[in-house]
Design an enzyme around this catalytic site. Sequence first.
Site, PDB file in Angstrom:
ATOM      1  N   TYR A  23       0.840  -1.194   0.000  1.00  0.00           N
ATOM      2  CA  TYR A  23       0.000   0.000   0.000  1.00  0.00           C
ATOM      3  C   TYR A  23       0.876   1.244   0.000  1.00  0.00           C
ATOM      4  O   TYR A  23       1.768   1.389   0.842  1.00  0.00           O
ATOM      5  CB  TYR A  23      -0.928   0.026   1.223  1.00  0.00           C
ATOM      6  CG  TYR A  23      -1.822   1.237   1.153  1.00  0.00           C
ATOM      7  CD1 TYR A  23      -2.849   1.281   0.218  1.00  0.00           C
ATOM      8  CD2 TYR A  23      -1.601   2.360   1.941  1.00  0.00           C
ATOM      9  CE1 TYR A  23      -3.639   2.403   0.079  1.00  0.00           C
ATOM     10  CE2 TYR A  23      -2.388   3.498   1.806  1.00  0.00           C
ATOM     11  CZ  TYR A  23      -3.407   3.513   0.868  1.00  0.00           C
ATOM     12  OH  TYR A  23      -4.187   4.620   0.717  1.00  0.00           O
TER      13      TYR A  23
ATOM     14  N   GLN B 232     -10.588   1.041   1.284  1.00  0.00           N
ATOM     15  CA  GLN B 232     -10.949   0.196   0.140  1.00  0.00           C
ATOM     16  C   GLN B 232      -9.773  -0.676  -0.295  1.00  0.00           C
ATOM     17  O   GLN B 232      -9.945  -1.848  -0.631  1.00  0.00           O
ATOM     18  CB  GLN B 232     -11.358   1.023  -1.083  1.00  0.00           C
ATOM     19  CG  GLN B 232     -12.404   2.073  -0.870  1.00  0.00           C
ATOM     20  CD  GLN B 232     -11.786   3.421  -0.549  1.00  0.00           C
ATOM     21  OE1 GLN B 232     -11.451   3.695   0.602  1.00  0.00           O
ATOM     22  NE2 GLN B 232     -11.617   4.272  -1.553  1.00  0.00           N
TER      23      GLN B 232
ATOM     24  N   ASN C 258      -2.757   6.541   6.470  1.00  0.00           N
ATOM     25  CA  ASN C 258      -3.362   7.412   7.486  1.00  0.00           C
ATOM     26  C   ASN C 258      -4.081   6.580   8.545  1.00  0.00           C
ATOM     27  O   ASN C 258      -4.008   5.349   8.543  1.00  0.00           O
ATOM     28  CB  ASN C 258      -4.308   8.422   6.813  1.00  0.00           C
ATOM     29  CG  ASN C 258      -5.499   7.732   6.162  1.00  0.00           C
ATOM     30  OD1 ASN C 258      -5.806   6.573   6.436  1.00  0.00           O
ATOM     31  ND2 ASN C 258      -6.168   8.455   5.273  1.00  0.00           N
TER      32      ASN C 258
ATOM     33  N   GLN D 145      12.681  14.937  10.191  1.00  0.00           N
ATOM     34  CA  GLN D 145      11.574  14.233  10.816  1.00  0.00           C
ATOM     35  C   GLN D 145      10.376  15.144  10.999  1.00  0.00           C
ATOM     36  O   GLN D 145       9.240  14.761  10.713  1.00  0.00           O
ATOM     37  CB  GLN D 145      12.037  13.681  12.172  1.00  0.00           C
ATOM     38  CG  GLN D 145      11.213  12.515  12.628  1.00  0.00           C
ATOM     39  CD  GLN D 145      11.146  11.451  11.567  1.00  0.00           C
ATOM     40  OE1 GLN D 145      12.169  10.969  11.077  1.00  0.00           O
ATOM     41  NE2 GLN D 145       9.950  11.102  11.136  1.00  0.00           N
TER      42      GLN D 145
ATOM     43  N   HIS E 244       7.642  15.747   8.353  1.00  0.00           N
ATOM     44  CA  HIS E 244       6.664  14.703   7.995  1.00  0.00           C
ATOM     45  C   HIS E 244       5.268  15.047   8.494  1.00  0.00           C
ATOM     46  O   HIS E 244       4.276  14.558   7.960  1.00  0.00           O
ATOM     47  CB  HIS E 244       7.073  13.342   8.573  1.00  0.00           C
ATOM     48  CG  HIS E 244       8.061  12.619   7.723  1.00  0.00           C
ATOM     49  ND1 HIS E 244       7.812  12.312   6.407  1.00  0.00           N
ATOM     50  CD2 HIS E 244       9.301  12.127   7.983  1.00  0.00           C
ATOM     51  CE1 HIS E 244       8.854  11.672   5.896  1.00  0.00           C
ATOM     52  NE2 HIS E 244       9.776  11.548   6.821  1.00  0.00           N
TER      53      HIS E 244
ATOM     54  N   GLU F 249      12.396   4.890  16.337  1.00  0.00           N
ATOM     55  CA  GLU F 249      12.371   4.327  14.981  1.00  0.00           C
ATOM     56  C   GLU F 249      13.723   4.590  14.290  1.00  0.00           C
ATOM     57  O   GLU F 249      14.365   3.673  13.800  1.00  0.00           O
ATOM     58  CB  GLU F 249      11.239   4.997  14.189  1.00  0.00           C
ATOM     59  CG  GLU F 249      11.091   4.497  12.768  1.00  0.00           C
ATOM     60  CD  GLU F 249      10.186   5.413  11.935  1.00  0.00           C
ATOM     61  OE1 GLU F 249       9.836   6.524  12.402  1.00  0.00           O
ATOM     62  OE2 GLU F 249       9.850   5.024  10.805  1.00  0.00           O
ATOM     63  N   HIS F 250      14.120   5.849  14.259  1.00  0.00           N
ATOM     64  CA  HIS F 250      15.423   6.218  13.704  1.00  0.00           C
ATOM     65  C   HIS F 250      16.302   6.745  14.830  1.00  0.00           C
ATOM     66  O   HIS F 250      15.853   7.579  15.615  1.00  0.00           O
ATOM     67  CB  HIS F 250      15.292   7.359  12.689  1.00  0.00           C
ATOM     68  CG  HIS F 250      14.359   7.070  11.557  1.00  0.00           C
ATOM     69  ND1 HIS F 250      13.056   7.497  11.533  1.00  0.00           N
ATOM     70  CD2 HIS F 250      14.547   6.385  10.388  1.00  0.00           C
ATOM     71  CE1 HIS F 250      12.471   7.094  10.405  1.00  0.00           C
ATOM     72  NE2 HIS F 250      13.353   6.422   9.698  1.00  0.00           N
TER      73      HIS F 250
ATOM     74  N   ASP G 145      16.474   6.742   4.251  1.00  0.00           N
ATOM     75  CA  ASP G 145      15.117   6.928   3.722  1.00  0.00           C
ATOM     76  C   ASP G 145      15.072   6.653   2.229  1.00  0.00           C
ATOM     77  O   ASP G 145      14.029   6.288   1.690  1.00  0.00           O
ATOM     78  CB  ASP G 145      14.644   8.372   3.968  1.00  0.00           C
ATOM     79  CG  ASP G 145      14.286   8.611   5.420  1.00  0.00           C
ATOM     80  OD1 ASP G 145      14.037   7.632   6.145  1.00  0.00           O
ATOM     81  OD2 ASP G 145      14.260   9.790   5.832  1.00  0.00           O
TER      82      ASP G 145
ATOM     83  N   GLU H  24       1.811 -36.063  29.275  1.00  0.00           N
ATOM     84  CA  GLU H  24       0.854 -35.028  28.860  1.00  0.00           C
ATOM     85  C   GLU H  24      -0.501 -35.647  28.520  1.00  0.00           C
ATOM     86  O   GLU H  24      -1.385 -34.979  27.977  1.00  0.00           O
ATOM     87  CB  GLU H  24       1.416 -34.208  27.684  1.00  0.00           C
ATOM     88  CG  GLU H  24       2.580 -33.304  28.095  1.00  0.00           C
ATOM     89  CD  GLU H  24       2.949 -32.249  27.032  1.00  0.00           C
ATOM     90  OE1 GLU H  24       2.411 -32.303  25.913  1.00  0.00           O
ATOM     91  OE2 GLU H  24       3.785 -31.363  27.366  1.00  0.00           O
TER      92      GLU H  24
ATOM     93  N   HIS I  84      -0.416 -39.739  20.510  1.00  0.00           N
ATOM     94  CA  HIS I  84       0.936 -39.256  20.224  1.00  0.00           C
ATOM     95  C   HIS I  84       1.967 -40.338  20.575  1.00  0.00           C
ATOM     96  O   HIS I  84       2.907 -40.585  19.837  1.00  0.00           O
ATOM     97  CB  HIS I  84       1.249 -38.002  21.051  1.00  0.00           C
ATOM     98  CG  HIS I  84       0.621 -36.748  20.542  1.00  0.00           C
ATOM     99  ND1 HIS I  84      -0.734 -36.531  20.545  1.00  0.00           N
ATOM    100  CD2 HIS I  84       1.175 -35.616  20.008  1.00  0.00           C
ATOM    101  CE1 HIS I  84      -0.991 -35.320  20.038  1.00  0.00           C
ATOM    102  NE2 HIS I  84       0.144 -34.748  19.706  1.00  0.00           N
TER     103      HIS I  84
END
Lengths: 426, 426
Positions: free
Chosen positions: A122, A184, A207, A253, A256, A320-321, A354, A408, A413
């Site tokens: 995506y 969608q 988003n 950063q 963004h 993250e970074h 990046d 068990e 088994h």
Amino acid sequence: MEVVKYPEKEDWARLLERPDLDYSALYGTVEQVLKEIKAEGDEAVIRYSEKFDKVKLSSIQVSDAEMEHVSIDESLKNAINLAADNIYKFHKAQEFKGETIETSPGVKCWQKAVAIEKVGLYIPGGTAPLFSTVLMLGIPAKIAGCREIILCTPPDKNGSIHPAILYAAAKVGVTKLFKVGGIQAIGAMAYGTESVPKVYKIFGPGNQYVTAAKQIVSLKDVAIDMPAGPSEVEVIADASSNPDFIASDLLSQAEHGATSQVVMVTDDASIISPVQKALEAQLKVLPREEMARKAIANSRIILVKDQEEVIEITNAYAPEHLIISTDSYAKIADRVINAGSVFLGQYTPESAGDYASGTNHTLPTNGYATAYSGVNLDSYVKKITFQEISPEGLQIIGPAIETMAENEELFAHKNAVTLRLKEIGK
Amino acid sequence: MEVVKYPEKEDWARLLERPDLDYSALYGTVEQVLKEIKAEGDEAVIRYSEKFDKVKLSSIQVSDAEMEHVSIDESLKNAINLAADNIYKFHKAQEFKGETIETSPGVKCWQKAVAIEKVGLYIPGGTAPLFSTVLMLGIPAKIAGCREIILCTPPDKNGSIHPAILYAAAKVGVTKLFKVGGIQAIGAMAYGTESVPKVYKIFGPGNQYVTAAKQIVSLKDVAIDMPAGPSEVEVIADASSNPDFIASDLLSQAEHGATSQVVMVTDDASIISPVQKALEAQLKVLPREEMARKAIANSRIILVKDQEEVIEITNAYAPEHLIISTDSYAKIADRVINAGSVFLGQYTPESAGDYASGTNHTLPTNGYATAYSGVNLDSYVKKITFQEISPEGLQIIGPAIETMAENEELFAHKNAVTLRLKEIGK
């Protein structure tokens, strides 16, 4: 940026807190759209594309003709090609080389990495075309050997996809490209429609609606790359750091979006004021100044006692970074436990990772670096285990299996071994 | 078992269908319990343990004294030790050996596997103590180097944990053991309480409430091993197969519960009747006969045209366990795309992998083998990427980064490179 000096350790958690990522308020809307897509397929996809993206499509798939007439600047093409080469090299080197282990004589076990057959990528829309994300998600899919690589991205008002997205998609070998965005797209890839093949794993940012949709479909229908949150960077600075470089990294950063998390950590008070000055100077000429200012307003410079605390607070934040923008970065780097991607030294800006150094830019945000890796070749394969036991091997481990199964209370088994040992003993 | 002969391909999906795993009806109850545990900690854990497990605890942590007085049969101890050795060997061999890749001259990138600091293992209660799962989840955690390995398991009515669980937990190096089961255990490990440390990833099987709780906390609070579903096996048979062995393997799965999925696939009609006879004979003497009969009643023997269809239907089913119980297993094994763990040949029963061969028995069910691996050493580490770029390296890739950033309208990203290139050019 707020400057916090020598905070007590009990205040660290509060200082490093992220926004609460609770998307459950959106679940009602998202579930309704998903339900309709599952039931009605393309028809619902087209209906919601009209409603949400204000575009009326007769066909949602990008045609061969559209792919053939892609034209982008030569310089951009060359840049994409260089980046793609590096991403290819770094991810190709991650190919799994398993070995066969004979755990007991005659008991051979191994793992085999097999590509996930069908994956969905995506790529969000918005002001600019995120062709770099097409490279980051598509190249490892191709290396892994995924048979079907679907890409969904929202079209513009005229129903077109940006040529740089098309160029990158063709470059990495996307098999089918759809002009579908938002809930969608996630629904179409999770359930399949007349046009969009159902995939087994969905990758990519989006988003809050895309994130909520990925969460819902991940519960039982399809795997996803990782949970999402706003992007974030931590920069570690000391007296050796270049304030201009640091300011540019913090702003990379901040631009963004207003929710971006930006943190500078240092044990050297003298670097703070030069960084603040450089920030202000760079902000003034930044096209996205307004957005970046909002992010910077919520961000912090944290001054701690010593390098030990620098390391401790970094691992507590799990960025993250992480940019270690100092001359003696190696000592700190060795002790990083929680981070998505680490950038070492003064000449390694986050924007290298990046775009073009070769590492992946799809990384765990929101503290998920405590448990998640960024996207890498592993993300596109399953490691299937195989085992092959000889009669002699079963004679060695069989009695232990019988004892354990009995304890068990799983007697079938046990019997599966007992019958075979009897046959061997004949 | 229902025998389905030569089904049309369009009917395969229906034939291979699993029960719909929708746990959302439980979310209300589960969310309420989780909320109270998050807010009240141990107090809520103790309250719900009394309500759900009918046990009133003063302290939920297993004490050192309890750990010291563990006594189990010597034969069981030896069996556990043998299994633990093999599991150790197989998972130890999975340690990541990354290499540094110079993607462009002066641009060095690498991955480093770092253990998840704190992991939580859940071991369900029930009629028998699942000490084998303690080994499967704990040994790779220890090899990975997880600093904190928490184990939660429900106690019996007297507040005790079965000694075999305690022995296995001590053996693998669990750091803290709690007498807590169900939703309470998942909540305690996800959020942390006064006694139970918050973990970053939760592993282990459980009933529908545990599964629902893992789903909910996985949305934003903690990672989980994989989505759960009823256990399943597919056995591939041909004329070379031993009907008794096959019946015992099918029953190994069936005895797990009425919802277990059991499938036999063959392209040889002559093996069907002998397997059915062997099944009936073995069922009669099985302690869990009633439960196994229910699973068998819902199960199928599918007869297909040829080996090609055997492979195709197997990959369409994506079984958790796949036993290729034939002499010429290698040809089929090579073409397995979707399966959790594959057992090759007549002397490799599933129970070997369940207990003692060395492979992990925590595997993707419900068709998730299309996208998920079973638990393995990777499950306990994050692969952090590192990059280190020299001034010369930045001169090579910098212009491409500038071009790409500009085209994505991220000018601070561009500036982070431009400033550095200027400094280098001075």
